[in-house]
Design a protein around this motif. Structure first.
Motif, PDB file in Angstrom:
ATOM      1  N   SER A  41       0.810  -1.212   0.000  1.00 16.20           N
ATOM      2  CA  SER A  41       0.000   0.000   0.000  1.00 16.20           C
ATOM      3  C   SER A  41       0.845   1.265   0.000  1.00 16.20           C
ATOM      4  O   SER A  41       0.291   2.362  -0.026  1.00 16.20           O
ATOM      5  CB  SER A  41      -0.922   0.016   1.230  1.00 16.20           C
ATOM      6  N   ALA A  42       2.157   1.102   0.064  1.00 15.87           N
ATOM      7  CA  ALA A  42       3.027   2.269   0.059  1.00 15.87           C
ATOM      8  C   ALA A  42       4.352   1.907  -0.605  1.00 15.87           C
ATOM      9  O   ALA A  42       4.826   0.776  -0.473  1.00 15.87           O
ATOM     10  CB  ALA A  42       3.286   2.763   1.473  1.00 15.87           C
ATOM     11  N   MET A  43       4.914   2.884  -1.281  1.00 14.37           N
ATOM     12  CA  MET A  43       6.217   2.706  -1.896  1.00 14.37           C
ATOM     13  C   MET A  43       7.047   3.943  -1.642  1.00 14.37           C
ATOM     14  O   MET A  43       6.504   5.032  -1.401  1.00 14.37           O
ATOM     15  CB  MET A  43       6.078   2.439  -3.400  1.00 14.37           C
ATOM     16  N   GLY A  44       8.349   3.773  -1.693  1.00  9.83           N
ATOM     17  CA  GLY A  44       9.192   4.906  -1.390  1.00  9.83           C
ATOM     18  C   GLY A  44      10.599   4.731  -1.914  1.00  9.83           C
ATOM     19  O   GLY A  44      10.928   3.712  -2.534  1.00  9.83           O
ATOM     20  N   TRP A  45      11.398   5.737  -1.635  1.00 13.98           N
ATOM     21  CA  TRP A  45      12.796   5.740  -2.044  1.00 13.98           C
ATOM     22  C   TRP A  45      13.681   6.087  -0.856  1.00 13.98           C
ATOM     23  O   TRP A  45      13.410   7.050  -0.122  1.00 13.98           O
ATOM     24  CB  TRP A  45      13.021   6.764  -3.158  1.00 13.98           C
ATOM     25  N   PHE A  46      14.724   5.299  -0.703  1.00 13.29           N
ATOM     26  CA  PHE A  46      15.753   5.539   0.289  1.00 13.29           C
ATOM     27  C   PHE A  46      17.077   5.721  -0.446  1.00 13.29           C
ATOM     28  O   PHE A  46      17.201   5.384  -1.620  1.00 13.29           O
ATOM     29  CB  PHE A  46      15.901   4.325   1.224  1.00 13.29           C
ATOM     30  N   ARG A  47      18.051   6.216   0.277  1.00 14.31           N
ATOM     31  CA  ARG A  47      19.402   6.193  -0.249  1.00 14.31           C
ATOM     32  C   ARG A  47      20.355   5.813   0.880  1.00 14.31           C
ATOM     33  O   ARG A  47      20.053   5.978   2.060  1.00 14.31           O
ATOM     34  CB  ARG A  47      19.811   7.519  -0.869  1.00 14.31           C
ATOM     35  N   HIS A  48      21.501   5.319   0.471  1.00 12.61           N
ATOM     36  CA  HIS A  48      22.463   4.820   1.432  1.00 12.61           C
ATOM     37  C   HIS A  48      23.840   5.342   1.083  1.00 12.61           C
ATOM     38  O   HIS A  48      24.337   5.130  -0.027  1.00 12.61           O
ATOM     39  CB  HIS A  48      22.451   3.282   1.437  1.00 12.61           C
ATOM     40  N   PHE A  49      24.442   6.038   2.058  1.00  6.87           N
ATOM     41  CA  PHE A  49      25.818   6.480   1.926  1.00  6.87           C
ATOM     42  C   PHE A  49      26.708   5.462   2.621  1.00  6.87           C
ATOM     43  O   PHE A  49      26.356   4.973   3.695  1.00  6.87           O
ATOM     44  CB  PHE A  49      26.012   7.850   2.571  1.00  6.87           C
ATOM     45  N   PRO A  50      27.854   5.139   2.064  1.00  9.08           N
ATOM     46  CA  PRO A  50      28.762   4.175   2.696  1.00  9.08           C
ATOM     47  C   PRO A  50      29.075   4.570   4.137  1.00  9.08           C
ATOM     48  O   PRO A  50      29.415   5.723   4.412  1.00  9.08           O
ATOM     49  CB  PRO A  50      30.014   4.244   1.821  1.00  9.08           C
ATOM     50  N   GLY A  51      28.918   3.643   5.034  1.00  8.12           N
ATOM     51  CA  GLY A  51      29.244   3.897   6.421  1.00  8.12           C
ATOM     52  C   GLY A  51      28.166   4.631   7.207  1.00  8.12           C
ATOM     53  O   GLY A  51      28.351   4.924   8.392  1.00  8.12           O
TER      54      GLY A  51
END
Length: 120
Positions: A32-42
């Motif tokens: 029912s929901a979608m999204g975007w994340f991001r990941h920086f090293p460390g």
């Protein structure tokens, strides 16, 4: 299981724009929901934007706009005014509610990630 396939990442100059896409397939009935994340090293991954099937949105960055094409089971992230510090791996996510995505405590399906690189 739910499969999420991202596309649209790549290289862009500072100040430019990119649009990420994420197509969902499989057992998506409970999504029912979608999204975007991001990941920086460390560092811990961070939520950028999320949207539910009623169109309610949650943002942590005003430069980005999320949209969901229900007919195509695809969510988009329009990113404008990109900066070199936006360089990261971006992940599509899907879950049963906006709360599940914003809490990021589990119960989330993840895409494989797409690299975004912003040059100065």
């Amino acid at each position: 299981q739910v499969q999420l396939v991202e596309s649209g990442g790549g290289f862009v100059q500072a100040g430019g724009s990119l649009r990420l896409s994420c197509a969902a397939s499989g057992n998506i009935v409970g999504i029912s929901a979608m999204g975007w994340f991001r990941h920086f090293p460390g560092k811990q991954r961070e939520l950028l934007a999320a949207i539910n099937d009623d169109g309610r949105t949650h943002y942590t960055d005003s430069r980005f706009t999320i949209s969901w094409d229900n007919a195509k089971n695809t969510v988009y992230l329009q990113m404008n005014s990109l900066k070199p510090e936006d360089t990261a791996i971006y992940y599509c996510a899907a879950g049963g509610s906006l709360f599940i995505l914003t809490a990021d405590l589990g119960g989330i399906y993840w895409g494989q990630g797409t690299q975004v690189t912003v040059s100065s």
